[in-house]
Motif scaffolding. Structure first.
Motif, PDB file in Angstrom:
ATOM      1  N   LEU A 137       0.825  -1.203   0.000  1.00 60.21           N
ATOM      2  CA  LEU A 137       0.000   0.000   0.000  1.00 60.21           C
ATOM      3  C   LEU A 137       0.863   1.258   0.000  1.00 60.21           C
ATOM      4  O   LEU A 137       0.557   2.236  -0.702  1.00 60.21           O
ATOM      5  CB  LEU A 137      -0.918  -0.002   1.220  1.00 60.21           C
ATOM      6  N   GLN A 138       1.963   1.229   0.742  1.00 60.58           N
ATOM      7  CA  GLN A 138       2.848   2.398   0.775  1.00 60.58           C
ATOM      8  C   GLN A 138       3.418   2.689  -0.610  1.00 60.58           C
ATOM      9  O   GLN A 138       3.516   3.856  -1.018  1.00 60.58           O
ATOM     10  CB  GLN A 138       3.982   2.177   1.766  1.00 60.58           C
ATOM     11  N   ALA A 139       3.790   1.646  -1.333  1.00 60.67           N
ATOM     12  CA  ALA A 139       4.332   1.850  -2.680  1.00 60.67           C
ATOM     13  C   ALA A 139       3.302   2.510  -3.589  1.00 60.67           C
ATOM     14  O   ALA A 139       3.639   3.391  -4.403  1.00 60.67           O
ATOM     15  CB  ALA A 139       4.780   0.515  -3.270  1.00 60.67           C
ATOM     16  N   GLU A 140       2.036   2.128  -3.442  1.00 62.45           N
ATOM     17  CA  GLU A 140       0.980   2.746  -4.248  1.00 62.45           C
ATOM     18  C   GLU A 140       0.749   4.194  -3.826  1.00 62.45           C
ATOM     19  O   GLU A 140       0.519   5.071  -4.668  1.00 62.45           O
ATOM     20  CB  GLU A 140      -0.319   1.950  -4.111  1.00 62.45           C
ATOM     21  N   VAL A 141       0.794   4.446  -2.535  1.00 65.03           N
ATOM     22  CA  VAL A 141       0.631   5.819  -2.042  1.00 65.03           C
ATOM     23  C   VAL A 141       1.754   6.708  -2.588  1.00 65.03           C
ATOM     24  O   VAL A 141       1.506   7.830  -3.069  1.00 65.03           O
ATOM     25  CB  VAL A 141       0.617   5.850  -0.500  1.00 65.03           C
ATOM     26  N   GLU A 142       2.980   6.229  -2.517  1.00 63.01           N
ATOM     27  CA  GLU A 142       4.113   7.013  -3.008  1.00 63.01           C
ATOM     28  C   GLU A 142       4.001   7.268  -4.506  1.00 63.01           C
ATOM     29  O   GLU A 142       4.320   8.362  -4.993  1.00 63.01           O
ATOM     30  CB  GLU A 142       5.417   6.294  -2.681  1.00 63.01           C
ATOM     31  N   SER A 143       3.515   6.264  -5.246  1.00 64.34           N
ATOM     32  CA  SER A 143       3.325   6.446  -6.688  1.00 64.34           C
ATOM     33  C   SER A 143       2.224   7.466  -6.962  1.00 64.34           C
ATOM     34  O   SER A 143       2.354   8.307  -7.869  1.00 64.34           O
ATOM     35  CB  SER A 143       2.968   5.100  -7.327  1.00 64.34           C
ATOM     36  N   ALA A 144       1.155   7.416  -6.162  1.00 62.39           N
ATOM     37  CA  ALA A 144       0.066   8.392  -6.321  1.00 62.39           C
ATOM     38  C   ALA A 144       0.547   9.793  -5.955  1.00 62.39           C
ATOM     39  O   ALA A 144       0.132  10.784  -6.570  1.00 62.39           O
ATOM     40  CB  ALA A 144      -1.126   7.989  -5.467  1.00 62.39           C
ATOM     41  N   GLN A 145       1.431   9.894  -4.965  1.00 59.35           N
ATOM     42  CA  GLN A 145       1.998  11.198  -4.611  1.00 59.35           C
ATOM     43  C   GLN A 145       2.853  11.743  -5.751  1.00 59.35           C
ATOM     44  O   GLN A 145       2.795  12.936  -6.076  1.00 59.35           O
ATOM     45  CB  GLN A 145       2.827  11.084  -3.339  1.00 59.35           C
ATOM     46  N   ALA A 146       3.645  10.875  -6.363  1.00 59.88           N
ATOM     47  CA  ALA A 146       4.496  11.305  -7.473  1.00 59.88           C
ATOM     48  C   ALA A 146       3.663  11.805  -8.645  1.00 59.88           C
ATOM     49  O   ALA A 146       4.090  12.708  -9.388  1.00 59.88           O
ATOM     50  CB  ALA A 146       5.394  10.154  -7.918  1.00 59.88           C
ATOM     51  N   ALA A 147       2.459  11.238  -8.791  1.00 52.69           N
ATOM     52  CA  ALA A 147       1.573  11.653  -9.883  1.00 52.69           C
ATOM     53  C   ALA A 147       0.716  12.851  -9.507  1.00 52.69           C
ATOM     54  O   ALA A 147      -0.042  13.363 -10.339  1.00 52.69           O
ATOM     55  CB  ALA A 147       0.676  10.482 -10.275  1.00 52.69           C
ATOM     56  N   GLY A 148       0.828  13.302  -8.256  1.00 53.70           N
ATOM     57  CA  GLY A 148       0.056  14.448  -7.817  1.00 53.70           C
ATOM     58  C   GLY A 148      -1.360  14.130  -7.377  1.00 53.70           C
ATOM     59  O   GLY A 148      -2.169  15.046  -7.173  1.00 53.70           O
ATOM     60  N   ASP A 149      -1.671  12.847  -7.194  1.00 55.35           N
ATOM     61  CA  ASP A 149      -3.031  12.453  -6.813  1.00 55.35           C
ATOM     62  C   ASP A 149      -3.242  12.402  -5.306  1.00 55.35           C
ATOM     63  O   ASP A 149      -4.379  12.454  -4.835  1.00 55.35           O
ATOM     64  CB  ASP A 149      -3.371  11.083  -7.417  1.00 55.35           C
ATOM     65  N   ILE A 150      -2.172  12.259  -4.547  1.00 59.78           N
ATOM     66  CA  ILE A 150      -2.210  12.334  -3.086  1.00 59.78           C
ATOM     67  C   ILE A 150      -1.222  13.429  -2.693  1.00 59.78           C
ATOM     68  O   ILE A 150      -0.103  13.467  -3.230  1.00 59.78           O
ATOM     69  CB  ILE A 150      -1.827  10.994  -2.430  1.00 59.78           C
ATOM     70  N   PRO A 151      -1.600  14.313  -1.792  1.00 63.12           N
ATOM     71  CA  PRO A 151      -0.691  15.409  -1.420  1.00 63.12           C
ATOM     72  C   PRO A 151       0.686  14.912  -1.000  1.00 63.12           C
ATOM     73  O   PRO A 151       0.811  13.937  -0.250  1.00 63.12           O
ATOM     74  CB  PRO A 151      -1.426  16.068  -0.243  1.00 63.12           C
ATOM     75  N   ALA A 152       1.702  15.579  -1.485  1.00 66.46           N
ATOM     76  CA  ALA A 152       3.080  15.154  -1.240  1.00 66.46           C
ATOM     77  C   ALA A 152       3.488  15.295   0.215  1.00 66.46           C
ATOM     78  O   ALA A 152       4.446  14.646   0.658  1.00 66.46           O
ATOM     79  CB  ALA A 152       4.032  15.960  -2.125  1.00 66.46           C
TER      80      ALA A 152
END
Length: 201
Positions: A137-152
């Motif tokens: 789940l953390q890897a997906e969160v970090e990927s979503a952050q890199a894409a700007g979908d979850i706040p960095a």
């Protein structure tokens, strides 16, 4: 010279898994295992050790499959990590509306509730499995952050732990037969809490 085994070990493990899953560890007897696997006491003990050792093989296999299933789920086919996280929660909500009724309790959850307080091996396997799920789940969160979908500025590890806790809670609610709307509310609130708006909002 040892005799070659005349049974399918994986089939025996599948039968034992079904037996332990249905009855739990304490309520499963050696006679139950002999009946469902088709093996005699000597063959069971010779191949797998005692009841505890066989159960540990079953739990290890179940946990490995669960982690592999989540890893596959989070590898696609959605185009983004944000979409894959949403889909994971959508699947949990959909499980509550199954036509065959609520699913039976996850073997890991059932085994943890029954044995973790008194069996260090079961507790360790549960902790290892939940840590693996959190890593995925953390890897997906970090990927979503890199894409700007979850706040960095969100802590990815803490966010993953939040998602894990909500997913496990949703699973328990589903097994209890809670209405799909309750699961939908929980899913939407969890997604918004980590910075992901549910689709369409």
């Amino acid at each position: 010279m040892a005799r070659p085994r005349k049974f399918d070990e994986q089939q025996v493990l599948r039968s034992a898994t079904e037996t332990f899953w249905t009855s739990g560890f304490a309520a499963t007897s050696l006679d139950d295992l002999m009946r469902t696997t088709g093996l005699g006491k000597g063959s069971l003990y010779g191949a797998f050790g005692d009841k505890q050792a066989l159960f540990q093989r079953v739990l290890d296999g179940y946990c490995a499959d669960a982690a592999a299933g989540l890893r596959e789920r989070l590898s696609g086919p959605e185009s983004s990590s944000a979409a894959r996280i949403r889909t994971l929660f959508d699947m949990m909500v959909a499980a509550a509306s199954g036509s065959s009724g609520p699913p039976r309790a996850c073997l890991l959850a059932k085994s943890t509730a029954e044995l973790a307080a008194t069996n260090a091996d079961v507790a360790a396997r549960a902790q290892q499995t939940f840590a693996t799920i959190a890593d995925l789940l953390q890897a997906e969160v970090e990927s979503a952050q890199a894409a700007g979908d979850i706040p960095a500025d969100r802590n990815a590890r803490r966010t993953a732990h939040h998602l894990l806790a909500v997913l496990r809670g949703m699973e328990a609610l589903t097994e209890a037969g809670m209405d799909e709307s309750v699961l939908r509310d929980a899913a939407d609130a969890a997604l918004m809490a980590v910075g992901l708006r549910p689709e369409g909002q």
